[in-house]
Scaffold this motif. Structure first.
Motif, PDB file in Angstrom:
ATOM      1  N   ASP A   6      83.719 -51.474  31.016  1.00 29.43           N
ATOM      2  CA  ASP A   6      84.631 -52.394  30.422  1.00 29.43           C
ATOM      3  C   ASP A   6      85.482 -52.818  31.464  1.00 29.43           C
ATOM      4  O   ASP A   6      85.898 -51.981  32.333  1.00 29.43           O
ATOM      5  N   ASP A   8      88.866 -55.361  30.708  1.00 28.78           N
ATOM      6  CA  ASP A   8      90.199 -55.683  30.086  1.00 28.78           C
ATOM      7  C   ASP A   8      90.609 -54.335  29.224  1.00 28.78           C
ATOM      8  O   ASP A   8      90.144 -53.861  28.311  1.00 28.78           O
ATOM      9  N   GLY A   9      91.559 -53.749  29.680  1.00 30.59           N
ATOM     10  CA  GLY A   9      92.321 -52.805  28.809  1.00 30.59           C
ATOM     11  C   GLY A   9      91.714 -51.439  29.291  1.00 30.59           C
ATOM     12  O   GLY A   9      92.140 -50.478  28.966  1.00 30.59           O
ATOM     13  N   THR A  10      90.395 -51.416  30.007  1.00 29.27           N
ATOM     14  CA  THR A  10      89.959 -50.426  30.453  1.00 29.27           C
ATOM     15  C   THR A  10      90.273 -49.902  31.885  1.00 29.27           C
ATOM     16  O   THR A  10      90.780 -48.912  32.168  1.00 29.27           O
ATOM     17  N   ASP A 170      87.424 -49.658  25.776  1.00 28.58           N
ATOM     18  CA  ASP A 170      88.700 -49.573  24.971  1.00 28.58           C
ATOM     19  C   ASP A 170      88.829 -50.193  23.685  1.00 28.58           C
ATOM     20  O   ASP A 170      89.662 -49.946  22.791  1.00 28.58           O
ATOM     21  N   GLY A 171      87.834 -51.375  23.293  1.00 24.51           N
ATOM     22  CA  GLY A 171      87.971 -52.211  22.307  1.00 24.51           C
ATOM     23  C   GLY A 171      86.759 -52.571  21.675  1.00 24.51           C
ATOM     24  O   GLY A 171      85.715 -52.093  21.909  1.00 24.51           O
ATOM     25  N   ASP A 174      83.252 -53.488  22.935  1.00 30.70           N
ATOM     26  CA  ASP A 174      82.312 -52.499  23.327  1.00 30.70           C
ATOM     27  C   ASP A 174      81.734 -51.911  22.434  1.00 30.70           C
ATOM     28  O   ASP A 174      80.851 -50.916  22.910  1.00 30.70           O
TER      29      ASP A 174
HETATM   30 MG    MG Z   1      88.316 -53.866  26.684  1.00 33.95          MG
END
Ligand code: MG
Ligand code: ZN
Length: 230
Positions: A6, A8-10, A170-171, A174
């Protein structure tokens, strides 16, 4: 093995799309986000409605993209996978243009690797001050209403490469990809989701941990030999 990650945020430290919406859309975007989180709508409808709220100048958009930071250990992971010829692919509900911009901006010395790293994400163009977008990877067999269907991508890549699929995320975007993967590295909301749903996942905070794991898996055991006594 094939590694799908992933974005974003990963890879990034914060969610890029949320940051853009916070700055350039009305507060209605949060209501739409909650409908997606609760499973009422898929990520495709969510993004379509959220993106329609945005009015932005090219220079302001670029400024936001330039401010995005990434995991400080991702460069090493990217280089390691490239050197070891481990396929690394980015699967994301963000937009390919934004992702390439952010990666080039953070890793200017690795553009030769980035140019060879496939990105499966949505497409976007800026027309005047409005964003025009499309979803080339929503997957005809997707039953979740995804913008980028990570579950379909896991299945497709496995069918082509006949390899073990490692999925990193992360979210909530996923969750369907994680369900289909052979091995999951998870943090944050995805980790909570995996625990709740009984999906086996290895917790991680940075890519250095995943690199350590991959290195240990690929290490050829040292030949065992004993000096001969004469
Ligand atoms: Mg993410
Ligand atoms: Zn889907």
């Amino acid at each position: 093995m094939v590694i799908l990650t992933d974005f974003d945020g990963t890879i990034t430290t914060k969610d890029v799309i949320d940051g853009i919406l916070e700055r350039f859309a009305g507060p209605e975007w949060l209501e739409i986000e909650n409908q997606w989180l609760s499973g009422e709508i898929g990520s495709k409808e969510c993004l379509r409605r959220q993106m329609a709220l945005i009015t932005v100048e090219a220079s302001a958009l670029e400024q936001v993209l330039n401010s995005v930071e990434i995991d400080s250990t991702f460069a090493s992971f990217l280089q390691y996978c490239f050197a070891q010829e481990i396929p690394l692919r980015i699967v994301s509900d963000n937009f390919e243009w934004f992702i390439r911009h952010i990666l080039r901006n953070n890793l200017p010395e690795h553009t030769h690797i980035l140019d060879r790293t496939p990105i499966f994400a949505n497409e976007v163009k800026l027309l005047g001050t409005r964003l025009e977008f499309s979803f080339p990877h929503s997957g005809p067999e997707c039953t979740h209403g995804c913008a980028t269907c990570k579950a379909s991508l896991v299945k497709k890549i496995r069918a082509n490469d006949k390899d073990e699929i490692i999925f990193i995320g992360d979210g909530m975007s996923d969750r369907f990809g994680a369900r289909e993967a052979d091995l999951v590295f998870a943090k944050s909301t995805l980790l909570e989701y995996c625990r709740k749903e009984g999906i086996e996942a290895i917790p991680f905070d940075q890519f250095s941990k995943i690199q350590g794991w991959v290195e240990s898996k690929r290490k050829v055991p040292a030949p065992s030999w004993q000096p001969r006594k004469s």
